[in-house]
Design a protein around this motif. Sequence first.
Motif, short mmCIF file in Angstrom:
data_model
loop_
_atom_site.label_atom_id
_atom_site.label_comp_id
_atom_site.label_asym_id
_atom_site.label_seq_id
_atom_site.Cartn_x
_atom_site.Cartn_y
_atom_site.Cartn_z
N THR A 84 0.83 -1.32 -0.07
CA THR A 84 0.02 -0.27 -0.02
C THR A 84 0.76 1.36 0.02
N PRO A 85 1.85 1.42 0.54
CA PRO A 85 2.78 2.52 0.83
C PRO A 85 3.06 3.08 -0.74
N ILE A 86 2.96 4.54 -1.21
CA ILE A 86 3.24 4.86 -2.60
C ILE A 86 4.40 4.83 -3.07
N GLN A 87 5.70 4.87 -2.21
CA GLN A 87 6.85 5.01 -2.37
C GLN A 87 7.32 3.50 -2.73
N PHE A 88 6.50 2.48 -2.67
CA PHE A 88 6.96 1.19 -3.11
C PHE A 88 6.27 1.00 -4.62
N THR A 89 5.75 1.86 -5.18
CA THR A 89 4.95 1.52 -6.37
C THR A 89 5.75 0.82 -7.54
N ASN A 90 6.94 1.39 -7.69
CA ASN A 90 7.86 0.74 -8.76
C ASN A 90 8.12 -0.90 -8.36
N ALA A 91 7.90 -1.21 -7.29
CA ALA A 91 8.46 -2.41 -6.77
C ALA A 91 7.18 -3.25 -6.78
N LEU A 92 6.26 -2.96 -7.09
CA LEU A 92 4.77 -3.90 -7.05
C LEU A 92 4.81 -4.80 -7.96
N THR A 93 5.59 -4.65 -9.01
CA THR A 93 5.41 -6.02 -9.87
C THR A 93 6.05 -7.36 -9.57
N PRO A 94 7.32 -7.15 -9.00
CA PRO A 94 7.81 -8.43 -8.35
C PRO A 94 7.28 -8.58 -7.03
N ALA A 102 -7.92 -1.17 2.31
CA ALA A 102 -6.62 -0.51 1.85
C ALA A 102 -6.00 -1.34 0.77
N LEU A 103 -5.74 -2.66 1.08
CA LEU A 103 -5.24 -3.53 -0.05
C LEU A 103 -6.03 -3.69 -1.26
N THR A 104 -7.41 -3.66 -1.05
CA THR A 104 -8.27 -3.70 -2.31
C THR A 104 -8.17 -2.58 -3.09
N THR A 105 -8.23 -1.33 -2.43
CA THR A 105 -8.28 -0.15 -3.03
C THR A 105 -6.98 -0.03 -3.82
N ARG A 106 -5.72 -0.25 -3.05
CA ARG A 106 -4.38 -0.11 -3.89
C ARG A 106 -4.30 -0.96 -5.04
N LEU A 107 -4.80 -2.37 -4.88
CA LEU A 107 -4.37 -3.14 -6.01
C LEU A 107 -5.51 -2.90 -7.38
N LEU A 108 -6.59 -2.42 -6.83
CA LEU A 108 -7.67 -2.17 -7.91
C LEU A 108 -7.11 -0.63 -8.77
N LEU A 127 -2.93 -10.88 -7.85
CA LEU A 127 -2.67 -11.00 -6.41
C LEU A 127 -3.98 -10.95 -5.74
N LEU A 128 -4.61 -9.83 -6.44
CA LEU A 128 -5.99 -9.73 -5.81
C LEU A 128 -6.84 -11.01 -6.05
N ASN A 129 -6.67 -11.71 -7.05
CA ASN A 129 -7.58 -12.86 -7.40
C ASN A 129 -7.21 -13.86 -6.05
N VAL A 130 -5.94 -14.00 -5.86
CA VAL A 130 -5.62 -15.00 -4.91
C VAL A 130 -5.93 -14.52 -3.59
N LEU A 131 -6.13 -13.12 -3.26
CA LEU A 131 -6.44 -12.88 -1.78
C LEU A 131 -7.96 -12.66 -1.64
#
Length: 148
Positions: free
Chosen positions: A48-58, A93-99, A118-122
């Motif tokens: 959820t933290p914005i500063q980690f957006t570029n790391a979201l794929t891995p 927060a998790l759902t909102t961020r991933l959507l 990830l959202l599908n698994v969770l």
Amino acid sequence: QPKKQPSDADDLTTDSLQSISINTLFLLSTTVDRMNNVLWPYLLEFVTPIQFTNALTPLCKSLMFLAMKKQEEGENASLIRYDLNANLPTPYALTTRLLVVSSQPYVGDCRGTAALRLLNVLHYSVHPALDRLWSKQVPLLVEHIEGK
């Protein structure tokens, strides 16, 4: 006098360091036994933290693999135990961020597709009522995005 490095020494660039880090995270989460206990659910804190957006794929790919591994081990109920870790993002927060991230599926090395997977698994951990709807619709959406 300080010794000079040989000119042919490997120079770590930002890109090569990033690539090494991504590969290491994925290798740890997919091949090393007991890493599930170390990485899950700790890695969820970085979604959820914005500063980690570029790391979201891995991050999403590793989390998806860890979640699927937990489900294979028989933990089909809620994968996220909020009663054991107060630092985890809320289901909302998790759902909102991933959507939000998935709304741009091709940006950032296809991080939107990774977020949807990830959202599908969770989905059951987000809310049990989502099980029937999301288990059918999200895989179709991912297939459409990937052009299959």
